[in-house]
Design an enzyme around this catalytic site. Sequence first.
Site, PDB file in Angstrom:
ATOM      1  N   SER A 131     -30.686  88.395  -2.218  1.00 59.78           N
ATOM      2  CA  SER A 131     -31.438  87.859  -1.094  1.00 59.78           C
ATOM      3  C   SER A 131     -32.712  88.660  -0.849  1.00 59.78           C
ATOM      4  CB  SER A 131     -30.591  87.881   0.180  1.00 59.78           C
ATOM      5  OG  SER A 131     -31.378  87.556   1.317  1.00 59.78           O
ATOM      6  N   GLU A 133     -37.177  75.600   2.038  1.00 61.18           N
ATOM      7  CA  GLU A 133     -36.986  76.267   3.328  1.00 61.18           C
ATOM      8  C   GLU A 133     -38.351  76.424   3.983  1.00 61.18           C
ATOM      9  OE1 GLU A 133     -34.780  79.885   3.001  1.00 61.18           O
ATOM     10  OE2 GLU A 133     -32.938  78.874   2.361  1.00 61.18           O
TER      11      GLU A 133
END
Length: 282
Positions: free
Chosen positions: A127, A186
């Site tokens: 991440s 996103e």
Amino acid sequence: MTQWSIREEAPPAGKDYVSVSLEKDQLYDGPLVLVNRDHPVRTLARNIVALPSGILQASNQEEPIISLEATCLAQLSSLIRACRASTKIAVVSGYRSLASQKRLYENSLRDNGEAFTESYVALPGASEHQTGLAVDVGIYDGELDYIRPSFPDQGAAAIFKRLAAKFGFIQRYSDNKTHLTGIAAELWHFRYVGSPHAELMEREGLCLEEYTDFVRQYAYGGKHLYIETNETLSEIYFAEASAPSVYVPVPSARGESWQLSGNNGDGYVVTAAYPKAGSRHG
């Protein structure tokens, strides 16, 4: 009107470079580190600081105190001020530890299922939030979804997206790059990569995976990339990492500044800024 020109050419004859010594772990640090399933986070985030009171923060038990890497935070603050949106745009998520990312991933699997989680939540260790260089933002209306905050292409959000590259941010995940990033679009997730890289990526339509490959074309010893605007002249080139400790060439002339970032793979990107007055290359 902003001037913007790009050229590829060898440095002028007689231009001096000096070598700086780097440790191997510096390959995994810097604003241009590529983080995805194939390039996991390899070092602990540095210079992580909490958001100041002047930045609106969404309340969430996952991140009671939101933090970001210091330069990323400073640029984000400037970007929000430029948007005149200090009461409209909230930071929803910033730096997450490996443990926090693991907890988020497991909770999402339980609550949202595998398909949703694989689309919107990065694997623990893969991440960008673990670098402190990624930030999720949303239009504040009292509450915001922690995983998918609302950030539509209108109003303050549209201004933020239009100005983001100027302050060194890219919208990291888009529909047409999912096959490369492994993450669904996103609209709320922005990644700090610095200038002029963000502007160049936006102009060329490159995601970070593509940009990492793109910069490799401009290896030291061959043609470098020069970007000129009204205010600055920048030189960008790639230096390969080939030993436990390496020596990376950087410009040695007076008047310029330079920054160096690992790419989390095989080398370093050098970015030098030169004063506009004087010769064409500084």
